[in-house]
Design a protein around this motif. Structure first.
Motif, short mmCIF file in Angstrom:
data_model
loop_
_atom_site.label_atom_id
_atom_site.label_comp_id
_atom_site.label_asym_id
_atom_site.label_seq_id
_atom_site.Cartn_x
_atom_site.Cartn_y
_atom_site.Cartn_z
N GLY A 167 41.57 32.66 36.54
CA GLY A 167 42.64 33.95 36.82
C GLY A 167 44.14 33.13 37.24
O GLY A 167 43.96 31.89 37.66
N GLU A 204 47.59 33.39 39.34
CA GLU A 204 48.53 34.01 40.38
C GLU A 204 49.85 33.19 40.09
O GLU A 204 49.96 32.39 40.14
N PRO A 221 47.95 48.00 37.93
CA PRO A 221 47.38 47.37 36.87
C PRO A 221 48.03 47.41 35.57
O PRO A 221 48.44 48.68 35.15
N LYS A 258 48.62 45.05 31.31
CA LYS A 258 48.09 44.14 30.28
C LYS A 258 49.12 43.54 29.45
O LYS A 258 50.34 43.83 29.45
N ARG A 261 44.10 41.02 31.35
CA ARG A 261 44.66 42.56 32.19
C ARG A 261 45.31 41.60 33.41
O ARG A 261 44.98 40.65 34.08
N HIS A 266 46.09 42.58 37.27
CA HIS A 266 45.36 43.20 38.47
C HIS A 266 46.41 44.11 39.16
O HIS A 266 46.49 45.28 39.35
N HIS A 267 47.76 43.41 39.37
CA HIS A 267 48.93 44.14 39.90
C HIS A 267 49.92 42.80 40.02
O HIS A 267 49.72 41.83 40.08
N THR A 313 46.61 37.93 37.88
CA THR A 313 45.86 38.43 36.63
C THR A 313 44.37 38.67 37.03
O THR A 313 43.91 38.25 38.03
N GLU A 314 43.68 39.55 36.21
CA GLU A 314 42.25 39.12 36.16
C GLU A 314 41.87 37.86 35.69
O GLU A 314 42.30 37.36 34.99
N PRO A 315 40.45 37.58 36.03
CA PRO A 315 39.69 36.42 35.54
C PRO A 315 39.47 36.42 34.10
O PRO A 315 38.18 36.30 33.83
N ASP A 316 40.59 36.72 33.23
CA ASP A 316 40.10 36.97 31.88
C ASP A 316 40.23 35.70 30.63
O ASP A 316 40.19 35.78 29.75
#
Lengths: 101, 484
Positions: free
Chosen positions: B8, B10, B102, B104, B118, B120-121, B156-159
């Motif tokens: 993920g 930041e 959120p 994408k 994704r 996250h914010h 981000t999400e851990p995608d």
């Protein structure tokens, strides 16, 4: 809820406040009183109440993106005024005890 | 044992405002230390912050560009910690109610498939100052010019599942934010800094492993290297029977090594609380729609348009739209020359390789070295048969040196292509006559071998014409001659 000497030490360290050991009993008593009040607040039913970020019934005003500070010689003059009230400065920088990461 | 990597990001992105997030100090890069830090930035008593409307607008633009919800009511909080480059003793940031919810971002992987990462914010916050440790014995120098610079932190999400995926994402993000213009994207000046959260788990397992955070990576290469190294380290630790400790790590791009920073367990107790100096930020629907209307074309839409309008391949369109300035330059060349395919080849070939060699940005190149119009003029001289493709490359370099009128350079350097059939016929005849052996071989050879022998003749003819013969005319005459 009781506040231990360790709690006091931790809070004091986070706030960078020196607390002598003889102050600890009184401090834990006072902090415990504050928490007691917080506990009382917790008993209020807040279902459906929107959290309040600020007590004023107002919203944030915005600033135009315009530079308001002088440049050039005037900027250096302003810097000199600020540096003059710092404990230590050199080459336009504020000096602090060495920070090691 | 087969391992899976989970990543993920930041991202701290500096917004392209002229002034700071809460004060009217300039954010211009590279100025004299502490000349851009006013009383508010220095946390002088009695000062109050006022939010920069442009910082808010950029945050909203970013949110709209990634299909995110814009929070109609966001709020600032104080993140409390002590460090000399943070004069207030807290960072003003957003936590519970960030401006961007959120969203994408779609990325294209090497195998041609696409994947959604994704978000996250994203939240608004202020940057800290800079500590300089080298020049003073037992002391550090503090420059607060950067303190209060508006940042958008994108989480981000851990995608992501590999270092390569993380880099593809980082590049895509960079492409979107520079296209929209919310940041200058200058990674070397710290305008975009990446923190990578990495963990590993056994393939098939659902529970995430313990993660570490490697901070402040400011190039795509460092992101890839730091993740690769951290993944290997974690696997080694676990396979040796050890455990991963949640920690913050620092990666040194010069030595290509990482180390754990001092434990921050205690310091992580940031005691957030709502900032009493700032009121809730309200953004109404109308404002959001007004901002949406100002959004420029996004890279994905531009790529599709390039494919549709200019008949480019998906790959070419992707390369040309990765950076807005490059896309603009290409469009200029394509329009002026009326040759979109040739324009694409030239921009991706000669122009990009010249930029890499000379370390120039496309913007500087377009403004100072060769306008889109000039390159289009070179291309026009190819299509009207004045010069050959090979001569055009010489002309390209000659123009960069002389910046003279294109036709003047062509004349001066004798770059004109000879298309006069009479002159070429004579050269072809001379070469064919001088090489009877090869002519025999050619006539006896099969299709594949003929091609190679043809190349030999063309080479000799071009050499005899000092590179000026029109290759198309040469081919035509040569074939006729050999097959007669």
């Amino acid at each position: 809820m009781s506040i231990t000497a360790d709690d006091i030490a931790k809070i004091a360290k986070l706030a960078r406040i020196r607390v002598d050991s003889d102050e600890v009993p009184e401090l834990s008593q006072r902090l415990a009183n504050i928490l007691k009040m917080a506990d009382k607040l917790q008993t209020v039913n807040t279902d459906g109440v929107v959290p309040m970020a600020n007590p004023l019934d107002a919203v944030q005003r915005l600033r135009a993106d315009v530079v308001t500070e002088p440049a050039g010689a005037a900027a250096l003059q302003a810097r000199a005024a600020f540096l003059a009230i710092a404990p230590s400065s050199e080459q336009g920088l504020y000096l602090v005890p060495k920070v090691i990461e | 044992m087969s391992w899976e990597t989970v990543i993920g990001l930041e991202v701290h992105m500096q917004l392209a405002t002229k002034t700071k997030i809460f004060s009217g100090s300039s954010t211009e890069f590279g100025q004299e230390p502490n000349t851009q830090a006013n009383a508010i930035d220095l946390a002088m008593p009695g000062t109050l912050p006022v939010l920069n409307e442009e910082a808010l607008r950029y945050a909203i633009m970013f949110g709209l560009a990634i299909d995110a919800e814009i929070n109609p009511l966001s709020a600032f909080e104080r993140k409390n910690y002590f460090y000399p480059d943070l004069p207030k003793g807290y960072q003003t940031t957003q936590l519970a109610e960030p401006i961007v919810g959120p969203g994408k971002i779609e990325i294209e992987l090497a195998d041609g498939s696409s994947k959604t990462i994704r978000i996250h914010h994203a939240h608004l916050e202020e940057d800290a100052g800079k500590s300089l440790h080298e020049d003073f014995a037992d002391q550090s120098g503090i420059d607060l010019n950067r303190a209060g610079t508006p940042l958008l932190e994108i989480v981000t999400e851990p995608d992501m599942r590999s270092p390569e995926e993380a880099v593809v994402f980082a590049k895509k993000l960079h492409s979107i934010v520079t296209s929209v213009g919310v940041t200058d994207g200058e990674m070397s000046q710290g305008s975009m800094r990446f923190d990578v959260n990495v963990s590993v788990r056994k393939k098939g397992e659902e529970k995430l492993g313990t993660r570490t955070e490697t901070k402040n990576l400011n190039s795509f290469r460092f992101i890839e290297e730091a993740i690769k190294q951290e993944v290997n380290r974690q696997i080694d630790v676990i396979e040796d029977g050890g455990k991963i400790i949640q920690e913050t790590r620092l990666y040194d791009g010069d030595t290509k090594t990482a180390r754990a920073m001092r434990s921050k367990e205690e310091a992580n107790d940031y005691r957030y609380f709502p900032c009493p100096d700032l009121l809730p930020v309200v953004v109404d629907k109308e404002t959001i729609e007004q901002i949406r209307a100002t959004l420029p074309e996004l890279p994905n839409a531009k790529k599709q348009r390039f494919i549709d309008t200019y008949a480019l391949s998906s790959y070419d369109a992707g390369v040309l739209t990765a950076e807005r300035a490059l896309a603009d330059y290409y469009e200029g060349v394509a329009k002026f020359s009326g040759e979109p395919k040739l324009a694409a080849n030239w921009v991706m070939g000669e122009v990009v390789s010249f930029l890499n060699k000379s370390n120039l940005s496309i913007t500087t190149f377009a403004n100072e070295r060769m306008r889109a119009k000039d390159l289009a003029a070179i291309i026009e001289r190819i299509t009207d048969n004045t010069i050959s493709g090979k001569q055009a490359k010489d002309l390209f370099l000659a123009y960069l040196e002389e910046q003279d009128d294109i036709d003047v350079i062509i004349e001066k350097r004798g770059l004109k292509q000879v298309s006069d059939t009479g002159a070429i016929e004579k050269i072809v005849a001379d070469i064919v006559d001088a090489n009877p052996e090869q002519v025999e071989q050619y006539r006896a050879a099969d299709e594949g071998k003929r091609k190679k022998l043809l190349g030999f003749f063309v080479g000799q003819i071009m050499k005899a014409s000092k590179g000026q013969a029109n290759p198309g005319v040469v081919n035509e005459i040569l074939l006729k001659k050999l097959e007669s």
